[in-house]
Design an enzyme around this catalytic site. Structure first.
Site, PDB file in Angstrom:
ATOM      1  CB  CYS A 115      34.553  29.577  35.966  1.00 33.62           C
ATOM      2  SG  CYS A 115      33.672  30.443  34.929  1.00 33.62           S
ATOM      3  CG  HIS A 254      33.650  32.050  39.899  1.00 34.13           C
ATOM      4  ND1 HIS A 254      34.735  31.951  39.472  1.00 34.13           N
ATOM      5  CD2 HIS A 254      32.584  31.502  38.565  1.00 34.13           C
ATOM      6  CE1 HIS A 254      34.238  32.815  37.973  1.00 34.13           C
ATOM      7  NE2 HIS A 254      32.863  32.539  37.611  1.00 34.13           N
ATOM      8  CG  ASN A 284      34.319  35.138  35.579  1.00 41.33           C
ATOM      9  OD1 ASN A 284      35.553  34.213  36.004  1.00 41.33           O
ATOM     10  ND2 ASN A 284      32.851  34.811  35.075  1.00 41.33           N
TER      11      ASN A 284
HETATM   12  O1  UT7 Z   1      32.125  32.644  34.992  1.00 39.32           O
HETATM   13  C1  UT7 Z   1      30.512  31.677  35.103  1.00 39.32           C
HETATM   14  C2  UT7 Z   1      29.490  32.367  35.244  1.00 39.32           C
HETATM   15  N1  UT7 Z   1      28.816  33.747  34.311  1.00 39.32           N
HETATM   16  C3  UT7 Z   1      27.846  33.975  35.332  1.00 39.32           C
HETATM   17  O2  UT7 Z   1      27.840  33.908  36.674  1.00 39.32           O
HETATM   18  C4  UT7 Z   1      27.134  35.476  34.823  1.00 39.32           C
HETATM   19  C5  UT7 Z   1      25.621  35.181  34.967  1.00 39.32           C
HETATM   20  N2  UT7 Z   1      25.084  36.610  34.673  1.00 39.32           N
HETATM   21  C6  UT7 Z   1      25.167  37.775  35.190  1.00 39.32           C
HETATM   22  O3  UT7 Z   1      26.524  37.928  36.055  1.00 39.32           O
HETATM   23  C7  UT7 Z   1      24.646  39.771  34.375  1.00 39.32           C
HETATM   24  O4  UT7 Z   1      23.588  37.962  34.083  1.00 39.32           O
HETATM   25  C8  UT7 Z   1      24.945  39.639  33.456  1.00 39.32           C
HETATM   26  C9  UT7 Z   1      26.001  40.854  33.894  1.00 39.32           C
HETATM   27  C10 UT7 Z   1      25.795  39.244  32.393  1.00 39.32           C
HETATM   28  C11 UT7 Z   1      23.961  41.097  33.238  1.00 39.32           C
HETATM   29  O5  UT7 Z   1      22.984  40.995  34.420  1.00 39.32           O
HETATM   30  P1  UT7 Z   1      21.083  40.830  34.237  1.00 39.32           P
HETATM   31  O6  UT7 Z   1      21.364  42.427  34.853  1.00 39.32           O
HETATM   32  O7  UT7 Z   1      21.304  40.025  33.882  1.00 39.32           O
HETATM   33  O8  UT7 Z   1      21.407  42.253  32.694  1.00 39.32           O
HETATM   34  P2  UT7 Z   1      20.784  41.610  31.347  1.00 39.32           P
HETATM   35  O9  UT7 Z   1      21.234  40.426  30.817  1.00 39.32           O
HETATM   36  O10 UT7 Z   1      19.116  41.783  31.943  1.00 39.32           O
HETATM   37  O11 UT7 Z   1      20.159  43.028  30.375  1.00 39.32           O
HETATM   38  C12 UT7 Z   1      19.615  43.880  31.236  1.00 39.32           C
HETATM   39  C13 UT7 Z   1      19.540  45.061  30.150  1.00 39.32           C
HETATM   40  C14 UT7 Z   1      19.084  44.434  28.516  1.00 39.32           C
HETATM   41  O12 UT7 Z   1      18.695  45.827  28.137  1.00 39.32           O
HETATM   42  P3  UT7 Z   1      16.976  46.026  28.298  1.00 39.32           P
HETATM   43  O13 UT7 Z   1      16.454  44.312  27.368  1.00 39.32           O
HETATM   44  O14 UT7 Z   1      17.318  45.659  29.783  1.00 39.32           O
HETATM   45  O15 UT7 Z   1      16.493  46.792  27.073  1.00 39.32           O
HETATM   46  C15 UT7 Z   1      20.387  44.451  28.378  1.00 39.32           C
HETATM   47  O16 UT7 Z   1      20.400  44.773  26.777  1.00 39.32           O
HETATM   48  O17 UT7 Z   1      20.820  45.299  30.164  1.00 39.32           O
HETATM   49  C16 UT7 Z   1      21.162  45.897  28.997  1.00 39.32           C
HETATM   50  N3  UT7 Z   1      23.083  45.522  28.801  1.00 39.32           N
HETATM   51  C17 UT7 Z   1      24.231  46.711  29.319  1.00 39.32           C
HETATM   52  N4  UT7 Z   1      23.517  48.008  29.108  1.00 39.32           N
HETATM   53  C18 UT7 Z   1      24.425  48.172  29.677  1.00 39.32           C
HETATM   54  C19 UT7 Z   1      23.403  44.045  28.836  1.00 39.32           C
HETATM   55  N5  UT7 Z   1      24.461  43.912  28.688  1.00 39.32           N
HETATM   56  C20 UT7 Z   1      24.722  45.572  28.528  1.00 39.32           C
HETATM   57  C21 UT7 Z   1      26.088  46.863  29.521  1.00 39.32           C
HETATM   58  N6  UT7 Z   1      25.606  47.814  29.213  1.00 39.32           N
HETATM   59  N7  UT7 Z   1      27.322  46.189  29.089  1.00 39.32           N
END
Ligand code: UT7
Length: 332
Positions: A115, A254, A284
């Site tokens: 990215c 980004h 993204n």
């Molecule tokens: O371009 C390269 C760089 N990339 C980035 O910068 C991306 C960086 N990361 C992110 O943007 C975020 O970490 C994400 C958007 C990928 C995830 O958001 P988060 O707030 O970090 O969520 P998380 O991974 O901690 O997940 C929280 C909860 C989990 O459930 P539990 O374990 O709390 O029960 C996940 O299983 O949300 C759940 N979850 C979802 N729920 C509904 C994860 N994806 C989804 C989804 N829909 N699509």
């Protein structure tokens, strides 16, 4: 002192729009979760057989050549940032793009810096311009991210979209790239990785059965590092240029997650009006995200000659960086 100026800019998004509601029919998620956790409402997807990432950059490069009145034979160098090249190894996507546009004999190569790719391209173009080696350089980003999204993985599927962008870089005594801080640290390699398809893990039935041909991301870890490294690169640039918020008209980072963009804005103490953000309708698009966002802002009449712009990016590797530039007389 001669600078690398963006004298032409364009972008291309494929027609098909994949909404959050449609994603909710593919994996267990919903519009509310995706919108609040990422800021993304929809993304564009390149559909159809036999089309690689080059199909996203070719229209943008063609547009830049036309708008700037540049003939293909005038292009001396074409650099393509891509993490989703048309072919795993050979030939480069830059060569595919050059062939399609009849750019013959120029130095053409790809940059794989995820990215952060567009910032890597800008720094390289600046080095060529400053050294006097080249005076007309095309830098472009070509990203068909959908080609390595796991349709069953709700943690990555909603994030990425497809898109391309291109810029003409020429020397200018007045405006252009002022300060660059570009970095990488491979300690982050395993946290955002596309394992299968290269020489480490050539395609095999076994690898595909394990979904290794799709990207894997440790989202939380990547999120934290994106904020840490983008804000540190921004600080480096501001310190080197003795810059304050008054020296910055626009911040364009980004577009990975609205909450990451917000963290960089807060780090700079900048008002929301100074931040360029289009993640809601583009998602993204990896290395294409910054030039797409810049071009949309320019089309909306936001960017004026002389405007001072702070860029910041972060991606797999990890790679990251920040660039401070002044906006030239840019054909859009
Ligand atoms: O371009 C390269 C760089 N990339 C980035 O910068 C991306 C960086 N990361 C992110 O943007 C975020 O970490 C994400 C958007 C990928 C995830 O958001 P988060 O707030 O970090 O969520 P998380 O991974 O901690 O997940 C929280 C909860 C989990 O459930 P539990 O374990 O709390 O029960 C996940 O299983 O949300 C759940 N979850 C979802 N729920 C509904 C994860 N994806 C989804 C989804 N829909 N699509």
């Amino acid at each position: 002192m001669v600078k690398a100026a963006i004298t032409g800019l364009s972008h291309y998004l494929p027609d098909y729009i994949l909404t959050n509601d449609e994603i909710a029919t593919m994996v267990e998620t919903n519009d509310e979760w995706i919108t609040t956790r990422t800021g993304i409402k929809e993304r564009h997807i390149l559909k159809g057989e036999g089309k690689g990432s080059s199909a996203l950059a070719i229209p943008a490069v063609r547009d830049v050549l036309e708008k700037t009145g540049t003939a293909p034979e005038e292009v001396e160098c074409l650099i393509c940032a891509t993490s989703s090249p048309d072919y795993a190894a050979w030939p480069s996507t830059a060569c595919v793009i050059a062939d399609a546009l009849n750019i013959r004999g120029a130095m053409c190569y790809d940059i794989l810096s995820a990215c952060t790719g567009f910032l890597y391209c800008l720094q390289q173009a600046q080095a060529f311009i400053k050294s006097g080696i080249y005076k007309k350089i095309i830098i472009c980003s070509a990203e068909k991210c959908s080609s390595f999204m796991n349709p069953k993985d709700r943690t990555t599927l909603p994030l990425f979209g497809d898109g391309g962008a291109a810029a003409l870089i020429e020397p200018s005594e007045e405006y252009g790239v002022e300060i660059t801080k570009i970095h990488a640290d491979g300690a982050g390699n395993d946290h955002l990785i596309h394992v299968c398809g290269g020489s480490f893990c050539p395609p095999s039935h076994e690898a595909i059965d394990k979904d290794l041909h799709y990207i894997f991301q440790d989202g939380k870890y990547v999120f934290k590092n994106a904020v840490t490294f983008m804000t540190s690169a921004v600080s480096e640039v501001m310190e080197e240029g003795h810059l304050t918020l008054d020296d910055i008209d626009w911040i364009c980072t980004h577009q990975a997650n609205k909450r990451i963009i917000e963290s960089v804005r807060e780090h700079c103490n900048a008002p929301e009006e100074k931040v360029i953000c289009n993640i809601d309708h583009v998602g993204n698009t990896s290395s294409a995200s910054i030039p797409i966002a810049l071009h949309e802002a320019a089309q909306q009449g936001k960017l004026k000659k002389g405007d001072r712009i702070l860029l910041a990016a972060f991606g797999s590797g990890f790679t990251w960086g920040s660039i401070y530039l002044t906006w030239a007389d840019c054909k859009i």
